[in-house]
Design a protein around this motif. Structure first.
Motif, short mmCIF file in Angstrom:
data_model
loop_
_atom_site.label_atom_id
_atom_site.label_comp_id
_atom_site.label_asym_id
_atom_site.label_seq_id
_atom_site.Cartn_x
_atom_site.Cartn_y
_atom_site.Cartn_z
N VAL A 44 -13.92 43.17 48.69
CA VAL A 44 -14.25 41.74 48.64
C VAL A 44 -15.20 41.37 49.78
N MET A 45 -14.88 41.81 50.98
CA MET A 45 -15.73 41.49 52.13
C MET A 45 -17.14 42.06 51.95
N ALA A 46 -17.24 43.27 51.43
CA ALA A 46 -18.56 43.87 51.18
C ALA A 46 -19.33 43.05 50.16
N ASN A 47 -18.65 42.63 49.10
CA ASN A 47 -19.33 41.83 48.07
C ASN A 47 -19.72 40.45 48.59
N LEU A 48 -18.89 39.88 49.45
CA LEU A 48 -19.24 38.59 50.05
C LEU A 48 -20.48 38.74 50.93
N TRP A 49 -20.51 39.78 51.74
CA TRP A 49 -21.66 40.02 52.62
C TRP A 49 -22.93 40.23 51.79
N GLN A 50 -22.83 41.05 50.74
CA GLN A 50 -24.00 41.31 49.89
C GLN A 50 -24.43 40.07 49.12
N GLY A 51 -23.48 39.20 48.81
CA GLY A 51 -23.79 38.03 47.98
C GLY A 51 -24.10 36.77 48.74
N ILE A 52 -24.14 36.84 50.05
CA ILE A 52 -24.40 35.62 50.84
C ILE A 52 -25.67 34.92 50.38
N GLY A 53 -26.68 35.68 50.08
CA GLY A 53 -27.94 35.09 49.64
C GLY A 53 -27.83 34.32 48.33
N SER A 54 -26.81 34.63 47.53
CA SER A 54 -26.64 33.94 46.25
C SER A 54 -25.83 32.66 46.38
N PHE A 55 -25.23 32.42 47.55
CA PHE A 55 -24.49 31.17 47.74
C PHE A 55 -25.48 30.03 47.87
N ASP A 56 -25.44 29.13 46.89
CA ASP A 56 -26.45 28.06 46.84
C ASP A 56 -25.96 26.73 47.41
N GLY A 57 -24.71 26.67 47.80
CA GLY A 57 -24.18 25.44 48.38
C GLY A 57 -23.83 24.36 47.37
N LYS A 58 -23.93 24.66 46.07
CA LYS A 58 -23.60 23.66 45.06
C LYS A 58 -22.09 23.47 44.93
N SER A 59 -21.34 24.47 45.36
CA SER A 59 -19.88 24.35 45.36
C SER A 59 -19.40 24.52 46.79
N LYS A 60 -18.10 24.27 46.99
CA LYS A 60 -17.54 24.50 48.32
C LYS A 60 -17.58 25.99 48.61
N LEU A 61 -17.72 26.34 49.87
CA LEU A 61 -17.74 27.75 50.27
C LEU A 61 -16.45 28.43 49.83
N SER A 62 -15.32 27.76 49.96
CA SER A 62 -14.04 28.36 49.58
C SER A 62 -13.99 28.65 48.08
N THR A 63 -14.62 27.82 47.27
CA THR A 63 -14.67 28.05 45.82
C THR A 63 -15.49 29.30 45.52
N TRP A 64 -16.62 29.44 46.18
CA TRP A 64 -17.47 30.63 46.01
C TRP A 64 -16.72 31.89 46.47
N ILE A 65 -16.02 31.80 47.59
CA ILE A 65 -15.25 32.94 48.10
C ILE A 65 -14.18 33.33 47.09
#
Length: 164
Positions: A44-65
């Motif tokens: 999960v942590m690896a996927n979160l690190w790799q996907g940081i660029g895809s977090f667009d801020g349209k949802s809460k960070l906790s929802t994306w996590i």
């Protein structure tokens, strides 16, 4: 990658790290033993690190996590079907829940009952327990709001009946 975007990514990852409890909780629900819990958490942590660029801020960070953690755990279990024996999680794996002994025991029982559910039902009830709205759960799972509502009702009935 510019230094600004790298700095922003590092800031977001620091915020992600603040959600360790949420990440462990999702991983715990899909783990079959302490080693498996560690593997899922790392994945999960690896996927979160790799996907940081895809977090667009349209949802809460906790929802994306939550979404990344759920998808990672479910995908990981599909790929690594070697985890078929179901050993109880160790006390150290449960230590992510920092509660009174009595409360921790009730949580342990609840998690044990939830762990018997199917992958999707497990995700839905965990989101509901974390007080996500039906609309938020629908968005996270790709279901309709009505489908989420009826699944939650059926899951609760199943959990109540399994406790008898």
């Amino acid at each position: 990658m510019s230094s600004t975007s790298r700095a922003l990514q590092q800031q977001i990852f620091a915020e992600i790290s603040a959600h360790n409890g949420l990440i462990y909780k999702v991983c715990y629900m899909y783990a079959e033993d302490g080693e498996h819990l560690k593997d899922l958490y790392q994945e999960v942590m690896a996927n979160l690190w790799q996907g940081i660029g895809s977090f667009d801020g349209k949802s809460k960070l906790s929802t994306w996590i939550y979404r990344v953690a759920l998808n990672t755990c479910i995908s990981y279990l599909r790929k690594n079907s070697r985890h078929k024996s179901h050993e109880p999680l160790s006390e150290s794996a449960m230590s992510v829940i920092d509660e009174s002994h009595e409360h921790a025991e009730m949580l342990r029982t609840m998690y044990e009952m939830i762990s018997r559910l199917g992958k999707i039902d497990k995700a839905i009830i965990m989101l509901w327990l974390d007080e996500y709205s039906y609309d938020e759960i629908a968005a996270l799972t790709g279901m309709t709001r009505n489908n989420v509502a009826s699944r939650i009702h059926r899951i609760k009935q199943r959990l109540i009946n399994s406790n008898d």
